[in-house]
Design a protein around this motif. Structure first.
Motif, PDB file in Angstrom:
ATOM      1  N   THR A 160      72.396  18.708  -3.497  1.00 33.24           N
ATOM      2  CA  THR A 160      70.948  18.864  -3.416  1.00 33.24           C
ATOM      3  C   THR A 160      70.540  19.251  -2.008  1.00 33.24           C
ATOM      4  O   THR A 160      71.162  18.812  -1.026  1.00 33.24           O
ATOM      5  CB  THR A 160      70.215  17.581  -3.835  1.00 33.24           C
ATOM      6  N   GLN A 161      69.530  20.085  -1.924  1.00 34.90           N
ATOM      7  CA  GLN A 161      69.013  20.534  -0.633  1.00 34.90           C
ATOM      8  C   GLN A 161      67.497  20.362  -0.630  1.00 34.90           C
ATOM      9  O   GLN A 161      66.828  20.679  -1.608  1.00 34.90           O
ATOM     10  CB  GLN A 161      69.356  22.002  -0.378  1.00 34.90           C
ATOM     11  N   THR A 162      67.009  19.877   0.485  1.00 30.46           N
ATOM     12  CA  THR A 162      65.560  19.741   0.650  1.00 30.46           C
ATOM     13  C   THR A 162      65.140  20.218   2.027  1.00 30.46           C
ATOM     14  O   THR A 162      65.916  20.088   2.992  1.00 30.46           O
ATOM     15  CB  THR A 162      65.116  18.258   0.478  1.00 30.46           C
ATOM     16  N   PRO A 163      63.965  20.820   2.143  1.00 32.13           N
ATOM     17  CA  PRO A 163      63.122  21.241   1.028  1.00 32.13           C
ATOM     18  C   PRO A 163      63.656  22.528   0.401  1.00 32.13           C
ATOM     19  O   PRO A 163      64.591  23.123   0.915  1.00 32.13           O
ATOM     20  CB  PRO A 163      61.773  21.481   1.705  1.00 32.13           C
ATOM     21  N   ARG A 164      63.098  22.956  -0.686  1.00 33.12           N
ATOM     22  CA  ARG A 164      63.554  24.189  -1.312  1.00 33.12           C
ATOM     23  C   ARG A 164      62.929  25.407  -0.634  1.00 33.12           C
ATOM     24  O   ARG A 164      63.538  26.473  -0.564  1.00 33.12           O
ATOM     25  CB  ARG A 164      63.200  24.182  -2.799  1.00 33.12           C
ATOM     26  N   TYR A 165      61.721  25.265  -0.147  1.00 31.84           N
ATOM     27  CA  TYR A 165      61.017  26.366   0.513  1.00 31.84           C
ATOM     28  C   TYR A 165      60.331  25.851   1.765  1.00 31.84           C
ATOM     29  O   TYR A 165      59.834  24.724   1.794  1.00 31.84           O
ATOM     30  CB  TYR A 165      59.963  26.977  -0.429  1.00 31.84           C
ATOM     31  N   LEU A 166      60.345  26.716   2.788  1.00 33.05           N
ATOM     32  CA  LEU A 166      59.696  26.385   4.058  1.00 33.05           C
ATOM     33  C   LEU A 166      59.075  27.636   4.638  1.00 33.05           C
ATOM     34  O   LEU A 166      59.706  28.696   4.629  1.00 33.05           O
ATOM     35  CB  LEU A 166      60.734  25.858   5.060  1.00 33.05           C
ATOM     36  N   LEU A 172      66.725  21.068   8.006  1.00 33.22           N
ATOM     37  CA  LEU A 172      67.068  21.180   6.588  1.00 33.22           C
ATOM     38  C   LEU A 172      68.062  20.082   6.241  1.00 33.22           C
ATOM     39  O   LEU A 172      68.923  19.737   7.059  1.00 33.22           O
ATOM     40  CB  LEU A 172      67.693  22.550   6.282  1.00 33.22           C
ATOM     41  N   THR A 228      67.801  26.457   0.693  1.00 33.40           N
ATOM     42  CA  THR A 228      66.447  26.337   1.242  1.00 33.40           C
ATOM     43  C   THR A 228      66.021  27.716   1.694  1.00 33.40           C
ATOM     44  O   THR A 228      66.696  28.338   2.518  1.00 33.40           O
ATOM     45  CB  THR A 228      66.404  25.359   2.433  1.00 33.40           C
TER      46      THR A 228
END
Lengths: 115, 111
Positions: free
Chosen positions: A5-11, A21, A110
């Motif tokens: 899992t990666q957060t956030p998906r959009y920046l 990230l 991301t």
């Protein structure tokens, strides 16, 4: 078993700002690698961490840094953002080092946009 | 140091035709070779990998790759493609605590 899992998906950021990230690997995986993906360039290797140690680093300026925690979660930081840093940043985890015969499991990435 | 060159950025092909995606590599250390695939709007996933032994490696969906040490190549082939094979394919070489990926080849399968 949960995937990477990666957060956030959009920046969306502006030039000069910094960004962090986050990546959570598959449970039991000790290696985390980071890549920058841009159209036509493929995946450019940023760095690999294994058991909290940076094992290798790609050809990126010092503005790009990372770290890995004792639970194998990893973060990467980009300071003083430039327009050219706009890209999809991918995290991948593997049981052992990615530089050997270990399959890497990729997160969704991301998407960073620098304005 | 390692490097990977994927010789074709895009490969259009008709359904049921054969296809070959070319990959050449260089490495100064022992190599581990991989093909990864990225379907539209999905993440990368392993297609197949070469470790040692037989030079021909097969995947479960009909793709195969042949390791050629003398030509430092690891080309990917499929004798008959389907529309669902439309994706971007990445060749990669592992060694020295990192994996280096090629720039990718976009395979377009047309009806």
């Amino acid at each position: 078993k949960a995937g990477v899992t990666q957060t956030p998906r959009y920046l969306i950021k502006t030039r000069g700002q910094q960004v962090t990230l986050s990546c959570s690997p598959i449970s039991g995986h000790r290696s985390v690698s980071w890549y920058q993906q841009t159209p036509g360039q493929g995946l450019q290797f940023l760095f690999e961490y294994f058991s909290e140690t940076q094992r290798n680093k790609g050809n990126f300026p010092g503005r790009f840094s990372g770290r890995q925690f004792s639970n194998s979660r990893s973060e990467m930081n980009v300071s003083t953002l430039e327009l050219g840093d706009s890209a999809l940043y991918l995290c991948a985890s593997s049981l052992g080092s990615s530089g050997r015969n270990n399959e890497q499991f990729f997160g969704p990435g991301t998407r960073l946009t620098v304005l | 140091a390692q490097s990977v060159t994927q010789l074709d950025s895009q490969v259009p092909v008709f359904e049921e035709a054969p296809v070959e995606l070319r990959c050449n590599y260089s490495s100064s250390v022992s190599v581990y070779l991989f093909w990864y695939v990225q379907y539209p709007n999905q993440g990368l996933q392993l297609l197949l990998k070469y470790l040692s032994g037989s030079t021909l490696v097969e995947s479960i969906n009909g793709f195969e790759a042949e390791f050629n040490k003398s030509q430092t190549s690891f080309h990917l082939r499929k004798p008959s493609v389907h529309i669902s094979d439309t994706a971007e394919y990445f060749c990669a070489v592992g060694g020295g605590f990192k994996t280096i990926f090629g720039a990718g080849t976009r395979l377009f399968v047309k009806a």
